[in-house]
Structures are given as C-alpha cells and as structure tokens.
Design an enzyme around this catalytic site. Structure first.
Site, PDB file in Angstrom:
ATOM      1  N   HIS A 156      -0.804 -18.717 -15.343  1.00  0.00           N
ATOM      2  CA  HIS A 156      -1.708 -18.535 -14.197  1.00  0.00           C
ATOM      3  C   HIS A 156      -2.684 -19.708 -14.145  1.00  0.00           C
ATOM      4  CE1 HIS A 156      -0.486 -14.299 -13.617  1.00  0.00           C
ATOM      5  NE2 HIS A 156      -0.261 -14.376 -14.925  1.00  0.00           N
ATOM      6  N   HIS A 164       7.061  -8.288 -13.997  1.00  0.00           N
ATOM      7  CA  HIS A 164       5.975  -7.622 -14.720  1.00  0.00           C
ATOM      8  C   HIS A 164       6.463  -6.190 -14.931  1.00  0.00           C
ATOM      9  CE1 HIS A 164       1.651  -6.978 -15.835  1.00  0.00           C
ATOM     10  NE2 HIS A 164       2.140  -5.754 -15.802  1.00  0.00           N
ATOM     11  N   HIS A 175       5.443 -19.170 -18.213  1.00  0.00           N
ATOM     12  CA  HIS A 175       4.651 -18.127 -17.527  1.00  0.00           C
ATOM     13  C   HIS A 175       3.175 -18.501 -17.595  1.00  0.00           C
ATOM     14  CE1 HIS A 175       4.050 -13.744 -16.335  1.00  0.00           C
ATOM     15  NE2 HIS A 175       2.830 -14.280 -16.379  1.00  0.00           N
ATOM     16  N   ASP A 177       1.319 -16.793 -20.461  1.00  0.00           N
ATOM     17  CA  ASP A 177       0.544 -15.885 -19.607  1.00  0.00           C
ATOM     18  C   ASP A 177      -0.937 -16.219 -19.663  1.00  0.00           C
ATOM     19  OD1 ASP A 177       0.286 -13.910 -17.695  1.00  0.00           O
ATOM     20  OD2 ASP A 177       0.081 -12.281 -19.147  1.00  0.00           O
ATOM     21  N   HIS A 223       6.178 -11.535 -20.627  1.00  0.00           N
ATOM     22  CA  HIS A 223       5.149 -11.089 -21.594  1.00  0.00           C
ATOM     23  C   HIS A 223       5.480  -9.736 -22.230  1.00  0.00           C
ATOM     24  CE1 HIS A 223       3.892  -9.127 -17.903  1.00  0.00           C
ATOM     25  NE2 HIS A 223       3.304 -10.195 -17.417  1.00  0.00           N
ATOM     26  N   LYS A 276       8.589 -13.329  -8.391  1.00  0.00           N
ATOM     27  CA  LYS A 276       7.910 -12.481  -9.365  1.00  0.00           C
ATOM     28  C   LYS A 276       7.735 -11.078  -8.789  1.00  0.00           C
ATOM     29  CE  LYS A 276       5.423 -11.386 -12.996  1.00  0.00           C
ATOM     30  NZ  LYS A 276       4.130 -11.861 -13.418  1.00  0.00           N
TER      31      LYS A 276
END
Ligand code: DOR
Ligand code: ZN
Length: 344
Positions: free
Chosen positions: A15, A136, A13, A247, A174, A99
């Site tokens: 970004h 999420h 995971h 994350d 997360h 996602k």
C-alpha cells in the site's frame, strides 16, 4: 562482517496511498524493491485501467532520480467490474491483476464485493485471460469471530472458486493461519500466497499481552502461535507457492494511537531486514533469496531481477517515527533492533 548478496527483491503486496503520502512511501520501497504490486484501496478505489495508469504516473513522479522502480497495479474488483475491463487489464503490462476485497473487511473496503458468488462471470473472464485474482481472504459476517474469518472464507468461498475455476491464477494475500497454508499447499500450482513480516515474526500475544499495541494491529489480525508456526514452516520449507508481500500499510500515528485505530503495519523502512531477521532466527538465510526475489516473479511469469542487493550483519534500530507531509508515522518494529541491514 558477514554479508549476504541476493537478487533485488520485489514486494508482491504493498500500500502506497496517494497524495503527499507518496513522497514518503515511494522512496522507501523503491530503495530496496524493483517491482511492487500496488493495492487499489484508495478513496475512491482504483477500479479501471485508466485510473490505475493515472495513479501509476503519480507514483512514478516520486521515484528518486537514478532509481529503477516498476509499480504493477492491482485494480479493485467490484460488482460492476466488466469482462471488457478484464480484457483491457490483461493487455496492459502495468496492470497485474484484480484485488478482491470483501465489503467491510479492511481499510477502504466499503466498495468491495458483497456477493462472491455473483462474481462468477468475471472470474470466468479472468481465468480465460489469465489475469490473476488477488484475495483478501476474510468473511465479514458479524457472527464470525475475527480470529476465524480467514478459515471461514477459505471454506465458504475459496474452495468453491478453485473447484469451479481450476485454471484461475489466484494469490491468497497476507496469509495468517495453518488453514491458509494447507489450502495453498493442496491447491493447483496456479494458487499461491504472500506472507508479511509481522505474521512470520509475531503472534497475537505481541498484539495483546502487557497492553494493546496498535502498531502491531493489522488485518487479517495476528493469530495464535500455532498458526504463526505453520506460516514459518511454509516459508522455511522453500515451497515456491509462498513468497514475499509486505502489506506495508501506512497510517499516521494519530490514526493508529486512538480509541478506534486503523489496521496496518508500515514495514517499508525495514522490509527486507525484517524478513532477513525471520530467516536468520531460523538459521535459514539461504532461503531468503528465493522467497524475496524468485518465487513471486516465477508465479507471475515475470523475469527474475538480475541486479543484486547486499545485506550486512550489522545491528541497527528501527526509527521511532517517520515524518510525513501529513504527520508523523510510527513504523512497524519502531525502536527495536534488527541484526541485518541493507548496505548503502
Ligand atoms: O492491515 C491492513 N491494512 N490490512 C489490509 O487489508 C489493508 C491495509 C490498509 O490498507 O491499511
Ligand atoms: Zn494489503
């Protein structure tokens, strides 16, 4: 000097952002991880296989020479996602899943899902094609307290989804609560969870006691210590449903240190060392390899990495700032010490 060799880890995971930020984020992650699941919450969001492949090429252009890095792209699920797109995603080795962002839940989630119920046909197609759903897991209703949003999402949405689609591969990303640990433990083997360094190492006191610490602010927000302990126990138990997903979420310093700061901890520069710190604090370094380099690959039915990395017990201090093309960034754990360091 004590040392520990583990298979090269993967970050399930992550970004990376786009544009000039990739010059910073891609080398930082590729220095440690072989694969990474790249989140699609760009502006505009990455909603199609075609857009994901364009984005992936931009990422690959920033991989340093001689480094092997394999970004696995997550597509952004919207009310307009079609079953055809899901079939295309299933057939593409560079796309790992979709996602689900509840609309308004976090950074760049405006295009997210407003009605989880309306997704049923799409979730049916994902189950059929065995395309993983990455979640999420927070409701966004203004009457639900921010500290309860994960628990309520599980009750309202995840339990019904797993009952209706028992063979859907699902990763609750997360996780932050004992409720999430229980949900994942009790679900089928096709349900798993990622865990970040900050949710294992910190609780909400680290966010709010003695002053507001914006660099510890992420979503889902850090919870009370009993929840942190439930996460720690899950990671330490060696249950293969719980594995590494940083994350890591870069935001420049000016966007974090402001009256309305962005959510996200940029943990990439110290990612594997932060997890080593956690396992070492609990005398469980022997559990790091499976958590970081084994269980995630197994869940996604991908081969485990055969290369290795070496960590040495050598105290060091995380940098105060990292320079980027768009301004300085304060990494997670900035200015604080870690006991283990990647060799090389
Ligand atoms: O803290 C977070 N930051 N949580 C998310 O879900 C998104 C991420 C980001 O993109 O900055
Ligand atoms: Zn994320």
């Amino acid at each position: 000097m004590q040392s520990l060799t583990i298979p090269r880890p993967d970050d399930w995971h992550l970004h990376l952002r786009d544009g000039a930020m990739l010059q910073t984020t891609v080398p930082a992650t590729a220095a440690v991880f072989h694969r990474a699941v790249v989140m699609p919450n760009l502006v505009p969001p990455v909603t199609t296989v075609e857009a994901a492949l364009t984005y992936r090429a931009q990422i690959m252009a920033e991989v340093p020479a001689g480094v092997r890095f394999n970004p696995l792209m997550a597509l952004y699920l919207t009310a307009d996602t079609t079953s055809e797109e899901i079939a295309q995603a299933a057939a593409n080795q560079h796309v790992i899943g979709f996602k689900l962002y509840p609309s308004g839940a976090t950074t760049n989630s405006a295009a997210g899902v407003k009605s989880v119920e309306a997704l049923a046909p799409v979730l049916g197609a994902m189950q059929e094609h065995q395309v993983p759903l990455l979640v999420h897991g927070e409701v966004t209703d203004s009457d639900i307290d921010i500290f309860d949003r994960e628990r309520v999402f599980i009750e309202r949405h995840l339990i019904p989804i797993t009952e209706r689609f028992p063979n859907l591969k699902l990763v609750l990303e997360h996780i932050t609560t004992a409720d999430a640990v229980e949900f994942v433990k009790n679900a089928n083997s096709n349900v798993a969870a990622t865990m970040t360094p900050q949710h294992l190492l910190m609780n909400r006191n680290d966010l709010l006691v003695g002053g507001i610490r914006p660099h510890n602010y992420c979503l889902p927000i850090l919870k009370r210590q009993s929840h942190q302990q439930a996460l720690q126990q899950a990671a330490l138990s060696g249950n293969p449903k719980f594995f590494l997903g940083t994350d890591s979420a870069p935001h420049v310093q000016a966007s974090k240190e402001t009256a309305c700061g962005c959510a996200g901890c940029y943990s990439a520069p110290a990612a594997i060392e932060l997890y080593a710190e956690f396992f070492s604090q609990h005398n469980a370094l022997d559990k790091l390899a499976d958590f970081a380099s084994g269980y995630g690959a197994d869940f996604y039915q991908l081969p485990r990495n055969t290369e290795t990395i070496e960590l040495v017990q050598q105290p060091w201090t995380v940098a105060e700032t990292v320079d980027t093309a768009t301004g300085p960034m304060v990494p997670y754990w900035a200015g604080a010490d870690l006991q283990w360091k990647l060799r090389g």
